[in-house]
Design a protein around this motif. Structure first.
Motif, PDB file in Angstrom:
ATOM      1  N   GLY A  99       0.313  -0.973  -0.356  1.00 34.87           N
ATOM      2  CA  GLY A  99       0.144   0.178   0.164  1.00 34.87           C
ATOM      3  C   GLY A  99       0.514   1.119   0.155  1.00 34.87           C
ATOM      4  N   LYS A 100       1.910   0.757   0.031  1.00 36.79           N
ATOM      5  CA  LYS A 100       3.061   2.055  -0.320  1.00 36.79           C
ATOM      6  C   LYS A 100       3.703   2.043  -1.633  1.00 36.79           C
ATOM      7  CE  LYS A 100       3.184   4.441   3.641  1.00 36.79           C
ATOM      8  NZ  LYS A 100       2.753   5.520   3.877  1.00 36.79           N
ATOM      9  N   ILE A 101       4.160   3.225  -1.869  1.00 34.65           N
ATOM     10  CA  ILE A 101       4.511   3.752  -3.179  1.00 34.65           C
ATOM     11  C   ILE A 101       5.684   3.805  -3.055  1.00 34.65           C
ATOM     12  CG2 ILE A 101       5.280   5.293  -5.093  1.00 34.65           C
ATOM     13  CD1 ILE A 101       2.450   4.911  -4.811  1.00 34.65           C
ATOM     14  N   VAL A 102       6.104   2.782  -3.756  1.00 34.04           N
ATOM     15  CA  VAL A 102       8.306   2.446  -3.910  1.00 34.04           C
ATOM     16  C   VAL A 102       8.848   2.918  -4.713  1.00 34.04           C
ATOM     17  CG1 VAL A 102       9.630   0.459  -4.785  1.00 34.04           C
ATOM     18  CG2 VAL A 102       7.686   0.104  -3.341  1.00 34.04           C
ATOM     19  N   SER A 103       8.388   3.092  -5.465  1.00 35.55           N
ATOM     20  CA  SER A 103       8.803   3.596  -7.071  1.00 35.55           C
ATOM     21  C   SER A 103       7.984   4.541  -8.253  1.00 35.55           C
ATOM     22  CB  SER A 103      10.139   2.718  -7.670  1.00 35.55           C
ATOM     23  OG  SER A 103       9.889   2.245  -8.655  1.00 35.55           O
ATOM     24  N   HIS A 104       8.493   5.088  -9.530  1.00 34.66           N
ATOM     25  CA  HIS A 104       8.283   5.569 -10.413  1.00 34.66           C
ATOM     26  C   HIS A 104       8.621   5.547 -11.359  1.00 34.66           C
ATOM     27  CE1 HIS A 104       8.486   9.321  -8.526  1.00 34.66           C
ATOM     28  NE2 HIS A 104       7.563  10.208 -10.367  1.00 34.66           N
ATOM     29  N   GLN A 105       8.887   5.785 -12.468  1.00 35.32           N
ATOM     30  CA  GLN A 105      10.064   6.731 -13.706  1.00 35.32           C
ATOM     31  C   GLN A 105       8.674   7.458 -14.967  1.00 35.32           C
ATOM     32  OE1 GLN A 105      10.950   2.538 -15.699  1.00 35.32           O
ATOM     33  NE2 GLN A 105       9.308   2.962 -17.388  1.00 35.32           N
ATOM     34  N   ILE A 106       9.404   8.661 -14.659  1.00 30.50           N
ATOM     35  CA  ILE A 106       8.992   8.785 -16.031  1.00 30.50           C
ATOM     36  C   ILE A 106       9.823   9.502 -17.121  1.00 30.50           C
ATOM     37  CG2 ILE A 106       8.514  11.095 -14.204  1.00 30.50           C
ATOM     38  CD1 ILE A 106      11.199  12.615 -14.557  1.00 30.50           C
ATOM     39  N   ASP A 107      10.333   9.803 -18.432  1.00 31.58           N
ATOM     40  CA  ASP A 107      11.131  10.041 -19.418  1.00 31.58           C
ATOM     41  C   ASP A 107      12.022  11.004 -19.543  1.00 31.58           C
ATOM     42  OD1 ASP A 107       9.838   8.372 -20.933  1.00 31.58           O
ATOM     43  OD2 ASP A 107       8.562   9.627 -21.881  1.00 31.58           O
ATOM     44  N   GLU A 108      13.437  11.154 -19.397  1.00 32.85           N
ATOM     45  CA  GLU A 108      13.687  12.252 -19.568  1.00 32.85           C
ATOM     46  C   GLU A 108      14.733  12.201 -21.244  1.00 32.85           C
ATOM     47  OE1 GLU A 108      17.447  12.445 -16.990  1.00 32.85           O
ATOM     48  OE2 GLU A 108      18.589  11.436 -18.362  1.00 32.85           O
ATOM     49  N   TRP A 109      14.837  13.448 -21.938  1.00 33.60           N
ATOM     50  CA  TRP A 109      15.396  14.169 -22.895  1.00 33.60           C
ATOM     51  C   TRP A 109      16.219  15.028 -22.543  1.00 33.60           C
ATOM     52  CZ3 TRP A 109      13.780  18.085 -26.503  1.00 33.60           C
ATOM     53  CH2 TRP A 109      13.985  18.336 -27.725  1.00 33.60           C
ATOM     54  N   MET A 110      17.150  14.040 -24.102  1.00 35.45           N
ATOM     55  CA  MET A 110      18.568  14.552 -23.540  1.00 35.45           C
ATOM     56  C   MET A 110      19.074  14.872 -25.653  1.00 35.45           C
ATOM     57  SD  MET A 110      20.899  11.923 -21.873  1.00 35.45           S
ATOM     58  CE  MET A 110      19.296  10.731 -21.841  1.00 35.45           C
ATOM     59  N   VAL A 111      19.368  16.322 -25.510  1.00 36.35           N
ATOM     60  CA  VAL A 111      19.633  16.394 -27.090  1.00 36.35           C
ATOM     61  C   VAL A 111      20.108  18.076 -27.085  1.00 36.35           C
ATOM     62  CG1 VAL A 111      17.763  18.667 -26.418  1.00 36.35           C
ATOM     63  CG2 VAL A 111      18.241  17.389 -28.689  1.00 36.35           C
ATOM     64  N   LEU A 112      21.123  17.513 -28.402  1.00 35.46           N
ATOM     65  CA  LEU A 112      21.904  18.318 -28.603  1.00 35.46           C
ATOM     66  C   LEU A 112      21.341  19.569 -30.119  1.00 35.46           C
ATOM     67  CD1 LEU A 112      25.157  19.183 -28.007  1.00 35.46           C
ATOM     68  CD2 LEU A 112      25.435  17.429 -30.140  1.00 35.46           C
ATOM     69  N   CYS A 113      21.774  19.939 -30.007  1.00 39.88           N
ATOM     70  CA  CYS A 113      21.409  21.338 -30.803  1.00 39.88           C
ATOM     71  C   CYS A 113      22.234  22.442 -31.517  1.00 39.88           C
ATOM     72  CB  CYS A 113      19.983  22.349 -30.178  1.00 39.88           C
ATOM     73  SG  CYS A 113      18.188  21.273 -29.840  1.00 39.88           S
ATOM     74  N   THR A 114      22.059  22.436 -32.435  1.00 45.05           N
ATOM     75  CA  THR A 114      23.273  24.101 -32.592  1.00 45.05           C
ATOM     76  C   THR A 114      21.744  24.766 -33.554  1.00 45.05           C
ATOM     77  OG1 THR A 114      23.033  22.558 -35.363  1.00 45.05           O
ATOM     78  CG2 THR A 114      25.095  22.511 -33.983  1.00 45.05           C
ATOM     79  N   LYS A 115      23.001  26.149 -33.713  1.00 47.31           N
ATOM     80  CA  LYS A 115      22.076  27.395 -33.182  1.00 47.31           C
ATOM     81  C   LYS A 115      22.893  27.980 -34.728  1.00 47.31           C
ATOM     82  CE  LYS A 115      20.036  31.043 -32.097  1.00 47.31           C
ATOM     83  NZ  LYS A 115      19.094  31.092 -32.788  1.00 47.31           N
TER      84      LYS A 115
END
Length: 120
Positions: A99-115
């Motif tokens: 009955g207790k939350i142990v963990s959860h997950q989300i998305d992480e975005w890594m991006v390399l951009c040029t100007k």
């Protein structure tokens, strides 16, 4: 190089994620979707060169206590996660034990951009 947590493209899940983050951390403003970030990058002349989206798992207790200011706040965040509908709970891979939350997950975005053209 840009690295940040991103909201799911499905709007209900994005709203859920941002609600949980705001309940946990009053300074939270908004996690954007990858597509919204891409729109902003395009608007400001950034070209995506490389990108990687990955799942990032949080152990609930340490994650929530990093910013929560009271036990009541911890319990409120946990309650919202515990009462997520089945599809949302699957999407965030909410893990529950006793009955207790142990963990959860989300998305992480890594991006390399040029100007591009700096005079744009």
């Amino acid at each position: 190089m840009f690295i940040d947590n991103v909201a799911p493209e499905k709007s209900e899940w994005g709203l859920f994620m941002n609600r949980v983050e705001k309940l946990r951390d009053d300074s939270h403003v908004c996690c954007l979707t990858v597509s919204r970030w891409q729109d902003l990058f395009d608007k400001f002349g950034l070209t995506e060169e490389k990108a990687r989206l990955r799942k990032k798992r949080f152990a609930f207790s340490s994650w929530v206590r990093r910013t929560a200011e009271s036990e009541e706040q911890v319990q409120l965040v946990e309650s919202v996660l515990l009462h997520a509908d089945e599809e949302t709970a699957r999407s965030f891979d909410i893990q529950i034990d006793g009955g207790k939350i142990v963990s959860h997950q989300i998305d992480e975005w890594m991006v390399l951009c040029t100007k591009g053209d700096i005079n744009r």
